[in-house]
Design an enzyme around this catalytic site. Sequence first.
Site, PDB file in Angstrom:
ATOM      1  N   ARG B 121      -6.886   2.622 -14.308  1.00 23.00           N
ATOM      2  CA  ARG B 121      -8.309   1.795 -13.600  1.00 23.00           C
ATOM      3  C   ARG B 121      -8.623   1.148 -15.065  1.00 23.00           C
ATOM      4  O   ARG B 121      -9.989   0.270 -13.996  1.00 23.00           O
ATOM      5  CB  ARG B 121      -8.423   2.279 -13.401  1.00 23.00           C
ATOM      6  CG  ARG B 121      -7.768   3.656 -12.072  1.00 23.00           C
ATOM      7  CD  ARG B 121      -9.017   4.515 -11.222  1.00 23.00           C
ATOM      8  NE  ARG B 121      -7.744   5.173 -10.754  1.00 23.00           N
ATOM      9  CZ  ARG B 121      -8.000   6.638 -11.318  1.00 23.00           C
ATOM     10  NH1 ARG B 121      -8.599   7.157 -11.836  1.00 23.00           N
ATOM     11  NH2 ARG B 121      -7.214   7.200 -10.563  1.00 23.00           N
ATOM     12  N   LYS B 143      -8.163 -13.626 -12.329  1.00 21.31           N
ATOM     13  CA  LYS B 143      -6.734 -13.873 -11.370  1.00 21.31           C
ATOM     14  C   LYS B 143      -5.211 -13.584 -12.526  1.00 21.31           C
ATOM     15  O   LYS B 143      -5.273 -13.789 -13.352  1.00 21.31           O
ATOM     16  CB  LYS B 143      -6.247 -14.826 -10.937  1.00 21.31           C
ATOM     17  CG  LYS B 143      -6.983 -15.199  -9.673  1.00 21.31           C
ATOM     18  CD  LYS B 143      -6.582 -16.219  -8.705  1.00 21.31           C
ATOM     19  CE  LYS B 143      -6.525 -16.199  -7.361  1.00 21.31           C
ATOM     20  NZ  LYS B 143      -6.311 -17.260  -6.436  1.00 21.31           N
ATOM     21  N   GLU B 237     -12.208 -14.956  -4.300  1.00 23.22           N
ATOM     22  CA  GLU B 237     -11.406 -16.049  -3.261  1.00 23.22           C
ATOM     23  C   GLU B 237     -11.723 -16.043  -2.408  1.00 23.22           C
ATOM     24  O   GLU B 237     -11.135 -15.833  -1.238  1.00 23.22           O
ATOM     25  CB  GLU B 237     -10.110 -15.951  -3.761  1.00 23.22           C
ATOM     26  CG  GLU B 237      -9.646 -17.015  -3.400  1.00 23.22           C
ATOM     27  CD  GLU B 237      -8.102 -17.163  -3.644  1.00 23.22           C
ATOM     28  OE1 GLU B 237      -7.320 -18.259  -3.683  1.00 23.22           O
ATOM     29  OE2 GLU B 237      -7.264 -16.606  -4.042  1.00 23.22           O
ATOM     30  N   HIS B 248      -1.236 -26.833  -3.905  1.00 21.53           N
ATOM     31  CA  HIS B 248      -0.724 -25.096  -3.707  1.00 21.53           C
ATOM     32  C   HIS B 248      -0.147 -24.818  -2.476  1.00 21.53           C
ATOM     33  O   HIS B 248       0.845 -23.944  -2.635  1.00 21.53           O
ATOM     34  CB  HIS B 248      -1.669 -24.234  -4.571  1.00 21.53           C
ATOM     35  CG  HIS B 248      -2.267 -24.220  -6.093  1.00 21.53           C
ATOM     36  ND1 HIS B 248      -2.894 -25.636  -6.526  1.00 21.53           N
ATOM     37  CD2 HIS B 248      -1.782 -23.745  -7.160  1.00 21.53           C
ATOM     38  CE1 HIS B 248      -2.767 -25.721  -7.471  1.00 21.53           C
ATOM     39  NE2 HIS B 248      -2.171 -24.365  -8.414  1.00 21.53           N
ATOM     40  N   HIS B 252       2.935 -23.957  -3.748  1.00 21.58           N
ATOM     41  CA  HIS B 252       4.395 -22.383  -3.573  1.00 21.58           C
ATOM     42  C   HIS B 252       5.151 -23.185  -2.755  1.00 21.58           C
ATOM     43  O   HIS B 252       5.764 -22.314  -3.161  1.00 21.58           O
ATOM     44  CB  HIS B 252       2.551 -22.186  -3.026  1.00 21.58           C
ATOM     45  CG  HIS B 252       2.215 -21.221  -4.233  1.00 21.58           C
ATOM     46  ND1 HIS B 252       0.960 -20.539  -4.541  1.00 21.58           N
ATOM     47  CD2 HIS B 252       2.300 -21.611  -5.541  1.00 21.58           C
ATOM     48  CE1 HIS B 252       0.028 -20.251  -4.879  1.00 21.58           C
ATOM     49  NE2 HIS B 252       1.061 -20.979  -6.110  1.00 21.58           N
ATOM     50  N   HIS B 264       5.486 -25.656 -12.589  1.00 19.67           N
ATOM     51  CA  HIS B 264       3.997 -25.005 -11.971  1.00 19.67           C
ATOM     52  C   HIS B 264       3.758 -25.993 -11.322  1.00 19.67           C
ATOM     53  O   HIS B 264       3.145 -26.661  -9.957  1.00 19.67           O
ATOM     54  CB  HIS B 264       3.690 -24.029 -12.246  1.00 19.67           C
ATOM     55  CG  HIS B 264       2.395 -23.721 -11.204  1.00 19.67           C
ATOM     56  ND1 HIS B 264       2.590 -23.047  -9.746  1.00 19.67           N
ATOM     57  CD2 HIS B 264       0.546 -24.009 -11.321  1.00 19.67           C
ATOM     58  CE1 HIS B 264       0.871 -23.055  -9.010  1.00 19.67           C
ATOM     59  NE2 HIS B 264       0.076 -23.383 -10.721  1.00 19.67           N
TER      60      HIS B 264
END
Lengths: 359, 359
Positions: B121, B143, B237, B248, B252, B264
């Site tokens: 965790r 992230k 976010e 994006h 994406h 990317h």
Amino acid sequence: MKRIEVNTKTNNYNIIISNNFDSLQEHLSKVGMDNKKVCIITDDNVSKLYLDNLCNIISKITDELSYLVIPHGEANKNLDTINTIYKKMIEEKLDRESYLIALGGGVTGDMVGYASATYMRGNKFIQIPTTLLSQVDSSIGGKTGVDFDGYKNIIGAFHQPELVYINTSTLMTLPKKEISAGMGEVIKHGLIASKEYFNYIRANSSKIMNLDNEIMEQLIYESCVIKSKVVSMDEKEKGVRATLNFGHTIGHAVERLFDFNLLHGECVGLGMVSAAYLSYLLKQIDSSELDDIKACIQSFDLPIKIDKLNELDIYNELYHDKKTKNNELNFILLNGVGSCEIRDDLDKEDIMKAIKYIL
Amino acid sequence: MKRIEVNTKTNNYNIIISNNFDSLQEHLSKVGMDNKKVCIITDDNVSKLYLDNLCNIISKITDELSYLVIPHGEANKNLDTINTIYKKMIEEKLDRESYLIALGGGVTGDMVGYASATYMRGNKFIQIPTTLLSQVDSSIGGKTGVDFDGYKNIIGAFHQPELVYINTSTLMTLPKKEISAGMGEVIKHGLIASKEYFNYIRANSSKIMNLDNEIMEQLIYESCVIKSKVVSMDEKEKGVRATLNFGHTIGHAVERLFDFNLLHGECVGLGMVSAAYLSYLLKQIDSSELDDIKACIQSFDLPIKIDKLNELDIYNELYHDKKTKNNELNFILLNGVGSCEIRDDLDKEDIMKAIKYIL
């Protein structure tokens, strides 16, 4: 009906304790589930009992309802099952605003919570625990996880639910052995936090085993209050939350050595006897308190001794527990009944004595 | 050397920008790594360049150092690689107080961060990004994630590092194409947050492509400042952080339709052209600004048009992006250069026009 508020740094939510599902729809609406995408996840045992009922309730507040039935049992608490859940979530196009509902015991709750924690870096989930163990323990506090490579819950995340809805009547369909196993954690709550509660448990053992309605609601309420107070203070287990591991250090080692063929609550019972004896050795409880603790554990048909293991295997296994810090063992010891402390300074000799005590 | 402080709800940490590793040991000590268990994770390209050097540095502060080399590339950014990392962590008996070090590009950083977020965790991790893309973007803000079932980063967690140490000299060993790809995110920072910075980027394009030392340090610093400000305001976010997704949404979709065979940054470049055109359609930027944006993107050898795709495929793919909320598309539009807004009220017709613009 009783209500407890859990306030953590990352989320605030209610625990509802009722003996039916009558107010479930209202509470799901309150957290914002109306017209959202919802996926119920339950196992192949629990689905037969409550899935239809739950679908009926939820279909009143949203049209976008789906469900997934996963295989039951600790043996399936692994990343393969998690992948099955992820695939279902993608198929149903769930997003961060969607809800997973965990309907079932601790295994289902832990896995659904973990899937919710890690899908799109976290979406929403609801706990509807149907076993005593999950109602008093695993559904509260946001610990989620799965087993990996033989290590229990070694993969996981902290992720708080939006609501915990406990319907105590679901306990009626539970095997007696599972009630016993749940009582392991209940007794633990008394031992670490409230002598009065511990005495209440002792005084009502037969009513509890017969699932007396009023007593069970009170019992689950008291346990949820203790657990939620601790996790509100220390969501991520950096301090006081570790006290909830009373009985778990040795308990987990036994559980692993038995390859998860003993129930978690049985292992915790054994671990508590061992930790209580260690507390007695260090003069933190007296012999009559030690006897009371053993008698209480036994009165719920939980074992206080185990064969087929040797002490050195258990001792070595302690170091595989994920709560070891820099190879130091943390033990939770009682400091009288109803109070406890975290210790990392114990002698190997004393620990070995405490292990031998349950063999 | 430059230093930026990132303050989020869950952790505070420094970004160090230097053109060597000279002060790395000092900063690792400062975050508390002395005598802890440390495992460096890097890929089979980067390991040849910097692993020995890093091992030398870290072995000065701890004896318990291990490393794991994983296969490079987006194709390996999956849960199988994560399982390999977990197994190594268990083998080395890492615990919550231990450190993972991500040495490499965004793929390594995202995966190591995710393993760190979910092992027990959450344990501790350090980012040592070696590509421009990871230095200005993915190493900052916590992230973490992996691809699953063809969906980029659909499995992940928010988990902040303890330190980001950027050695700009590592860019010297990077293919030019990767510098271009990193510039996609750098240009984005200018477009959404600072007209002045956008103009600085335009004015210095050839020096940037030649990796002028001073300019690169300033560029990476400015980008890190913009990114860390946004993530400090909105770690998870829920609001303003979404502005970092400028370019994006369509980017994406293109990336997925090309099965991750485009870089990317190239996809982000295309997405930015498309989103800029959408902003122009809605009269939020004028035609000369649109031209400036396209010229800037092109000056870093990034494509502004792509063939082999059709607009409806791209449009449908938008809804598979994990940023869709209740089937509503969120687009980030410019509001002049250096400013932006989040919109969820765009017409399909306009979106289709914007997609066609890059075909």
